[in-house]
Design a protein around this motif. Structure first.
Motif, short mmCIF file in Angstrom:
data_model
loop_
_atom_site.label_atom_id
_atom_site.label_comp_id
_atom_site.label_asym_id
_atom_site.label_seq_id
_atom_site.Cartn_x
_atom_site.Cartn_y
_atom_site.Cartn_z
N SER A 100 0.85 -1.19 0.00
CA SER A 100 0.00 0.00 0.00
C SER A 100 0.88 1.24 0.00
O SER A 100 1.89 1.30 0.70
N GLY A 101 0.51 2.21 -0.83
CA GLY A 101 1.27 3.46 -0.88
C GLY A 101 2.45 3.44 -1.83
O GLY A 101 3.18 4.42 -1.96
N SER A 102 2.64 2.31 -2.56
CA SER A 102 3.82 2.22 -3.43
C SER A 102 3.62 2.90 -4.78
O SER A 102 4.57 3.02 -5.55
N GLY A 103 2.39 3.35 -5.08
CA GLY A 103 2.16 4.11 -6.30
C GLY A 103 1.38 3.38 -7.38
O GLY A 103 1.23 3.88 -8.50
N LYS A 104 0.82 2.22 -7.05
CA LYS A 104 0.13 1.40 -8.06
C LYS A 104 -1.07 2.13 -8.64
O LYS A 104 -1.24 2.20 -9.86
N SER A 105 -1.93 2.68 -7.76
CA SER A 105 -3.13 3.38 -8.25
C SER A 105 -2.73 4.62 -9.05
O SER A 105 -3.33 4.91 -10.09
N THR A 106 -1.73 5.32 -8.58
CA THR A 106 -1.30 6.53 -9.28
C THR A 106 -0.81 6.18 -10.69
O THR A 106 -1.10 6.89 -11.66
N LEU A 107 -0.11 5.05 -10.80
CA LEU A 107 0.35 4.64 -12.13
C LEU A 107 -0.84 4.35 -13.04
O LEU A 107 -0.90 4.82 -14.18
N1 LIG Z 1 -4.39 12.77 -4.79
C1 LIG Z 1 -3.38 12.60 -3.94
N2 LIG Z 1 -2.97 13.61 -3.14
C2 LIG Z 1 -1.92 13.44 -2.28
N3 LIG Z 1 -1.23 12.30 -2.16
C3 LIG Z 1 -1.58 11.26 -2.93
C4 LIG Z 1 -2.68 11.35 -3.85
N4 LIG Z 1 -2.80 10.16 -4.48
C5 LIG Z 1 -1.84 9.37 -3.98
N5 LIG Z 1 -1.11 10.03 -3.04
C6 LIG Z 1 0.05 9.48 -2.31
O1 LIG Z 1 0.91 8.88 -3.26
C7 LIG Z 1 1.46 7.66 -2.76
C8 LIG Z 1 1.07 6.52 -3.68
O2 LIG Z 1 -0.32 6.30 -3.56
P1 LIG Z 1 -1.12 5.22 -4.40
O3 LIG Z 1 -0.77 5.37 -5.84
O4 LIG Z 1 -2.55 5.35 -4.03
O5 LIG Z 1 -0.49 3.85 -3.84
P2 LIG Z 1 -1.07 2.38 -3.90
O6 LIG Z 1 -2.17 2.34 -4.89
O7 LIG Z 1 0.12 1.54 -4.27
O8 LIG Z 1 -1.54 2.07 -2.50
C9 LIG Z 1 0.93 7.52 -1.35
O9 LIG Z 1 1.87 8.06 -0.46
C10 LIG Z 1 -0.34 8.36 -1.36
O10 LIG Z 1 -0.64 8.85 -0.07
#
Ligand SMILES: Nc1ncnc2c1ncn2[C@@H]1O[C@H](COP(=O)(O)OP(=O)(O)O)[C@@H](O)[C@H]1O
Ligand SMILES: [Mg+2]
Length: 266
Positions: free
Chosen positions: A41-48
């Protein structure tokens, strides 16, 4: 599978305030492949995933899908940022399935799968309805077409969401932890639908903690940690003989959780 990657993400960086969510990610996906993205969790998967379908704009780097660099079009001399209208068209090459289904509660199952085709793509309503019913049949829910999401189980709702994502004929389906919000006994039916899609040659990128699914269905596995892909390979390579210590720690943790979930379900 052709040799040329169908989707290429190159040097993707994304920062939120002080957080480097993505630190320069390269990813290639071939047509007809199933790629699983693992990582804590928090590794950036969703953001990618959100950068791939342009719910987020990368700070640096670019995404090319089927020969089109998303967000850009050819200007007179060089590529320029494209219009919102063109971007909307480009975004339709991806379909997304979310952890929490995100169905419209006030629409029937059939309408949930129909509306995007009619409003987003200008498909005639009758044709859209026909396609919706075909897709609902494919996910085993043809006889639930007139129900509302609240009348379905979580597993059924997620199968509707998969049908909806496919309705607009995307070239790649992105799944963001599609079974994480489900009760353990409902996970199998959703993974079953995804397995069928994989066998039918649908190109998929799946963020998941279902290691057994990744092992069985994935053609490629990538592990993310702190905004980077730290390990990539076949499922046998990455899951059976992980090289990176962080991959080993991650796998030990999720497979242990799998077992305790299974124990809790008994
Ligand atoms: N919209 C946002 N605003 C601020 N921080 C974000 C946002 N989206 C993601 N993050 C941060 O970016 C990092 C990666 O998040 P995320 O891609 O959701 O990880 P995962 O899906 O692997 O759990 C985390 O530290 C998260 O808190
Ligand atoms: Mg996530």
């Amino acid at each position: 599978m052709s040799d040329r990657p169908f989707l290429r993400a190159v040097g993707i960086k994304k920062r939120f305030g002080q957080v480097d969510a993505l630190r320069g990610v390269d990813l290639q996906i071939h047509r007809g492949s199933v790629t699983c993205l693992l990582g804590p969790s928090g590794s950036g998967k969703s953001t990618l995933l959100r950068c791939l379908n342009r719910l987020e704009t990368p700070d640096e780097g670019y995404v090319e899908i089927d020969g089109v660099v998303i967000g850009f079009e050819q200007g007179r001399k060089r590529p320029v940022q494209c219009s919102p209208r063109r971007l909307a068209a480009q975004r339709r090459v991806t379909g997304m399935v979310f952890q929490h289904f995100n169905l419209f509660a006030h629409l029937t199952v059939e309408q949930n799968v129909t509306e995007g085709q009619v409003h987003g793509h200008g498909v005639a309503r009758n044709a859209a309805r026909t396609r919706a019913l075909e897709l609902l049949d494919r996910v085993g829910l043809a006889d639930h077409a007139q129900r509302y999401p609240a009348q379905l189980s979580g597993g059924q709702q997620q199968r509707v969401a998969i049908a909806r994502a496919m309705a607009t004929a995307p070239k790649v389906l992105l799944f963001d932890e599609p079974t994480s919000a489900l009760d353990p006994e409902l996970v199998g039916e959703v993974l079953g639908v995804m397995r069928d899609l994989a066998h039918d040659g649908v190109t998929m990128l799946v963020v998941t903690h279902e290691i057994a699914f990744a092992e069985e269905v994935a053609t490629h596995v990538h592990v993310m940690n702190e905004g980077s892909i730290i390990e990539s390979g076949t499922p046998a390579e990455v899951i059976r003989s992980p090289r990176h210590a962080r991959t080993q720690t991650f796998l030990a943790r999720v497979t242990r959780t799998d077992r305790s979930d299974a124990a809790a379900a008994r």
